[in-house]
Write an enzyme that holds these catalytic residues in place. Structure first.
Site, PDB file in Angstrom:
ATOM      1  N   LEU A 111      71.055  31.543   8.757  1.00 54.93           N
ATOM      2  CA  LEU A 111      72.213  30.809   9.463  1.00 54.93           C
ATOM      3  C   LEU A 111      73.637  31.306   8.742  1.00 54.93           C
ATOM      4  O   LEU A 111      73.794  31.688   7.682  1.00 54.93           O
ATOM      5  CB  LEU A 111      72.234  29.429   8.975  1.00 54.93           C
ATOM      6  N   ASP A 112      74.751  31.303   9.339  1.00 52.97           N
ATOM      7  CA  ASP A 112      75.869  31.621   8.948  1.00 52.97           C
ATOM      8  C   ASP A 112      76.364  30.908   7.494  1.00 52.97           C
ATOM      9  O   ASP A 112      75.987  29.508   7.460  1.00 52.97           O
ATOM     10  CB  ASP A 112      77.181  31.432   9.867  1.00 52.97           C
ATOM     11  N   ARG A 113      77.106  31.265   6.814  1.00 50.37           N
ATOM     12  CA  ARG A 113      77.377  30.523   5.709  1.00 50.37           C
ATOM     13  C   ARG A 113      77.951  29.191   5.841  1.00 50.37           C
ATOM     14  O   ARG A 113      77.603  28.360   5.067  1.00 50.37           O
ATOM     15  CB  ARG A 113      78.262  31.416   4.586  1.00 50.37           C
ATOM     16  N   THR A 132      77.717  27.242   8.581  1.00 50.10           N
ATOM     17  CA  THR A 132      76.631  26.688   9.261  1.00 50.10           C
ATOM     18  C   THR A 132      75.783  25.896   8.346  1.00 50.10           C
ATOM     19  O   THR A 132      75.119  26.597   7.703  1.00 50.10           O
ATOM     20  CB  THR A 132      75.976  27.334  10.448  1.00 50.10           C
TER      21      THR A 132
END
Length: 352
Positions: free
Chosen positions: A144-146, A148
């Site tokens: 996951l993106d940082r 998110t």
């Protein structure tokens, strides 16, 4: 110092990264030395140059150059990520499902999934605190993106990891994200099919990376562009100012949901990268935030994951509670998570 060795990948050693395979055979060998051996072409698989992340196949021959014996290594860096007591308690508190094969955590917003330039703390390193007596630390099978938050899976074994990676690609696997976005999309539900291509000028290590949307008809003719598909459904809208959205990434491209919602003219609240003033329907200077009581953190959350267990074959439905900043926003707007169907894209549960 050992001599040059040629080692055959064993029956139970396939489908794993070269660097991890080496560390299991030579525990004292550190990552920096492996990377150096790859750069210099000293490490070879079937005679060819390789990278640390190259995946091995059963029966392949690996040329290993002379390496120091364990007693010859002096002041080597500690290869295992050191986890403080506070961080260990934090990551253990994030666990929302576990068994002997897999672990699911509710990743906090702001915590990176993997290491990188300037990243001191990340899930991959903190996973050391989730060994629970197992020989290997849990390994990531997706990311996951940082910024998110939400459901993130880790596998306890290579077998479970392989199964999860395969199952994540299966069309019956369901990832549903929740987001708060600026404005109110019309129609209320639909599919976004814009392709994505990396924008020029991103940092050397990927920092500042940003994706640009490409019209579906132009994807094939745009170098580097990849097809991207997102399903969306509006769960609640407050006039034309803000909406609670459910999003499903049919494909899994970098920043896909963020770029697609911005292209639709309804950027995700708190998105400083894709929520700039160039978007439509931003309201009164919204941009990356709504002002007032609304936190400027990204309002994107991996709410649920429905997937087949890689070993038991049971269907798992894993749900992650909202992070604190999104919970405050939901309370502020009077949105009740209990009002949302498990799968708003199922016509039997929800009619958008």
């Amino acid at each position: 110092m050992s001599g040059v060795q040629t080692i055959t990948v064993g029956p139970d050693e396939g489908d794993q990264r070269l660097d991890r395979w080496l560390k299991r055979r030579f525990p004292h060998l550190v990552q920096t030395r492996i990377e150096k051996m790859c750069r210099k072409g000293e490490l070879r698989v079937e005679g060819g140059r390789v990278k640390p992340a190259t995946r091995l196949e059963v029966g392949q021959s690996v040329r290993v150059p002379p390496i120091p014996e364990p007693h010859e290594v002096e002041s080597r860096p500690v290869d295992r990520f050191t986890v403080s007591k506070k961080d260990a308690e934090m990551i253990r508190g994030c666990v929302i499902y576990r068994d002997d094969h897999i672990i699911a955590i509710n990743k906090p917003a702001g915590l990176a999934t993997q290491g990188g330039s300037g990243v001191a703390k990340h899930v991959d390193g903190l996973a050391e605190a989730l060994r629970d007596g197992f020989e290997d630390k849990p390994r990531l099978v997706h990311r996951l993106d940082r910024d998110t938050s939400g459901v993130l899976l880790l596998a306890r074994t290579r077998t479970a990891a392989k199964g999860l990676v395969e199952n994540l690609k299966h069309r019956e696997t369901r990832k549903i994200y929740w987001a708060a976005v600026a404005g109110a999309p019309h129609p209320k539900a639909g599919t976004i099919k814009y392709g994505l291509v990396k924008a020029p000028g991103h940092g050397k290590g990927g920092e500042g990376e940003k994706m640009q949307c490409v019209h579906p008809a132009e994807v094939a003719g745009t170098p580097g562009a990849k097809r991207a598909v997102t399903d969306f459904a509006t769960l609640s809208a407050l006039g034309q100012r803000v909406s609670w959205m459910a999003l499903v990434p049919v494909t899994g491209r970098t920043h896909q949901l963020r770029a697609h919602m911005a292209e639709l003219g309804h950027p995700i609240i708190g998105d400083g990268k894709y929520g700039g003033s160039g978007q439509e329907n931003l309201g009164d200077g919204w941009g990356a935030g709504l002002g007032a009581e609304i936190d400027r953190k990204l309002h994107l959350h991996a709410r649920s994951l429905k997937i087949e267990h890689p070993v038991t074959k049971a269907v798992l439905q894993i749900v992650a509670p909202l992070p604190e900043h999104m919970e405050r926003t939901w309370d502020f707007f009077g949105w009740d998570t209990r009002d949302a169907p498990m799968d708003p894209f199922d016509p039997d549960e929800f009619d958008a």
